[in-house]
Design a protein around this motif. Sequence first.
Motif, short mmCIF file in Angstrom:
data_model
loop_
_atom_site.label_atom_id
_atom_site.label_comp_id
_atom_site.label_asym_id
_atom_site.label_seq_id
_atom_site.Cartn_x
_atom_site.Cartn_y
_atom_site.Cartn_z
N THR A 37 0.85 -1.19 0.00
CA THR A 37 0.00 0.00 0.00
C THR A 37 0.89 1.25 0.00
N LYS A 38 0.28 2.35 -0.37
CA LYS A 38 1.05 3.60 -0.46
C LYS A 38 1.62 4.01 0.89
N SER A 39 0.92 3.70 1.97
CA SER A 39 1.38 4.14 3.28
C SER A 39 2.63 3.39 3.75
N MET A 40 3.00 2.32 3.07
CA MET A 40 4.22 1.60 3.43
C MET A 40 5.48 2.26 2.85
N LEU A 41 5.29 3.22 1.97
CA LEU A 41 6.41 3.70 1.15
C LEU A 41 7.03 5.00 1.67
N ILE A 42 8.35 5.03 1.68
CA ILE A 42 9.10 6.25 2.03
C ILE A 42 10.00 6.59 0.83
N TYR A 43 9.94 7.84 0.42
CA TYR A 43 10.71 8.25 -0.77
C TYR A 43 11.96 9.05 -0.37
N PRO A 44 13.14 8.64 -0.84
CA PRO A 44 14.38 9.37 -0.53
C PRO A 44 14.51 10.65 -1.37
N LEU A 45 14.91 11.72 -0.68
CA LEU A 45 15.12 13.01 -1.34
C LEU A 45 16.51 13.54 -1.02
N PHE A 46 17.22 13.97 -2.03
CA PHE A 46 18.54 14.57 -1.85
C PHE A 46 18.39 16.09 -1.93
N VAL A 47 18.72 16.77 -0.83
CA VAL A 47 18.54 18.21 -0.78
C VAL A 47 19.90 18.90 -0.66
N SER A 48 20.25 19.68 -1.67
CA SER A 48 21.57 20.32 -1.65
C SER A 48 21.48 21.73 -1.08
N ASP A 49 22.65 22.34 -0.88
CA ASP A 49 22.68 23.71 -0.38
C ASP A 49 22.72 24.73 -1.51
N ASN A 50 22.44 24.26 -2.72
CA ASN A 50 22.33 25.16 -3.87
C ASN A 50 20.83 25.30 -4.13
N ASP A 51 20.24 26.36 -3.54
CA ASP A 51 18.79 26.43 -3.36
C ASP A 51 17.94 26.26 -4.62
N ASP A 52 18.48 26.66 -5.76
CA ASP A 52 17.67 26.63 -6.98
C ASP A 52 17.99 25.45 -7.90
N GLU A 53 18.96 24.62 -7.51
CA GLU A 53 19.38 23.59 -8.46
C GLU A 53 18.39 22.43 -8.55
N GLU A 54 18.42 21.79 -9.72
CA GLU A 54 17.69 20.53 -9.93
C GLU A 54 18.54 19.76 -10.92
N VAL A 55 19.33 18.83 -10.39
CA VAL A 55 20.34 18.17 -11.21
C VAL A 55 20.09 16.67 -11.24
N LEU A 56 20.00 16.14 -12.43
CA LEU A 56 19.81 14.70 -12.60
C LEU A 56 21.07 13.96 -12.12
N ILE A 57 20.87 12.85 -11.42
CA ILE A 57 22.01 12.04 -10.98
C ILE A 57 22.18 10.91 -12.00
N PRO A 58 23.25 10.98 -12.81
CA PRO A 58 23.33 10.05 -13.95
C PRO A 58 23.27 8.58 -13.57
N SER A 59 23.85 8.20 -12.43
CA SER A 59 23.88 6.78 -12.07
C SER A 59 22.59 6.32 -11.37
N LEU A 60 21.68 7.26 -11.09
CA LEU A 60 20.45 6.93 -10.35
C LEU A 60 19.25 7.37 -11.21
N PRO A 61 18.77 6.48 -12.07
CA PRO A 61 17.81 6.86 -13.11
C PRO A 61 16.61 7.68 -12.61
N ASN A 62 16.37 8.78 -13.28
CA ASN A 62 15.22 9.67 -13.01
C ASN A 62 15.26 10.35 -11.64
N GLN A 63 16.37 10.25 -10.94
CA GLN A 63 16.43 10.86 -9.60
C GLN A 63 17.28 12.13 -9.68
N TYR A 64 16.85 13.12 -8.92
CA TYR A 64 17.50 14.44 -8.96
C TYR A 64 17.98 14.85 -7.58
#
Length: 340
Positions: A37-64
Amino acid sequence: ASTAATSVSISGDISSQLHGGYAHPLARSWQAERQLTKSMLIYPLFVSDNDDEEVLIPSLPNQYRRGINRLVPFLEPLVHKGLRSVILFGVPLKPGTKDALGTAADDPEGPVIRSIRLLRQRFPQLYITVDVCLCEYTSHGHCGILRDDGSLNNQLSVDRISDVALAYAKAGAHCVAPSDMNDGRIRAIKLKLIEEGIVHRVTLMSYAAKFSGCLYGPFRDAADSCPSFGDRKCYQLPPGGRGLARRAIVRDINEGADIIMVKPASQYLDIISDAKELGKDLPVAAYQVSGEFAMIHAAAKAGVFDLKAMAFEATEGILRAGATIIISYFVPEFLDWLST
Ligand code: PBG
Ligand code: ZN
């Protein structure tokens, strides 16, 4: 002697007839002890100190990797689709931020503490878990404070990591999750939460059985947390160490963990099952790590299987082993897949 003329002649063995129990899709779903179920799921988020950036992580498909200003617009549709929880990882990129003590980990103006406050305010229903470690913040990239010989100074590391956990909890994290693997950190964090008077509102999730190995590579690219020398084999568990994992699980339960985590997930299903047995009175979480996720993507791309089919099969295996909380980079997809 047989007297019943009407008795059906049974040629087969009754117990051999299983197909009837799963002929229908609904009956098939009944065969599982637990449904994803959806309530079992936790999503990892990488938060940088570059406030406006949104950078794709090449080795981690579709993750920014995202700056704080990108979080709310990104999360809004996911929360709308039923996202219940995230786990935050801070990524300091500004030159000069890292040092030997990981000082930036609990910087009140750093990306993690600012994000906790922002997300609590903008998404009151979202459960905020925060990974607690020093490796993103130390100049040497290890998960604690080092002695001169390069080994972890356990006491200094535990003192520091428990301070960092407390800072995240005070900023409003619902859950703190130490991933550093220093001995005794669960007890130290629990005691500080008690001392601060906030133990009643903070979940302590232990990365209790965290194995060393080759499955964290994409994460370290994302979090910029690769050790500058050596490896993590003297604090993360050796892959063959089932007994050691059981001892770590029991230890962390006794030290006050509210949730026990096993990581990686699919390669360690026996450990998940052990965690469920040893911790039958507490929830077991499993982290399907970056390398597992990247591997599934790579194989799907190579035509080995369909991505969605494998994402379900891997996740259902993790559930079947005994986990009821799953940390996964597939969460955005599951929010769609579980709606249909
Ligand atoms: C930091 C940490 C790591 C992961 C979670 N917290 C990396 C490591 O221990 O090297 C791995 C998660 C993943 O690979 O997705 N201690
Ligand atoms: Zn670490």
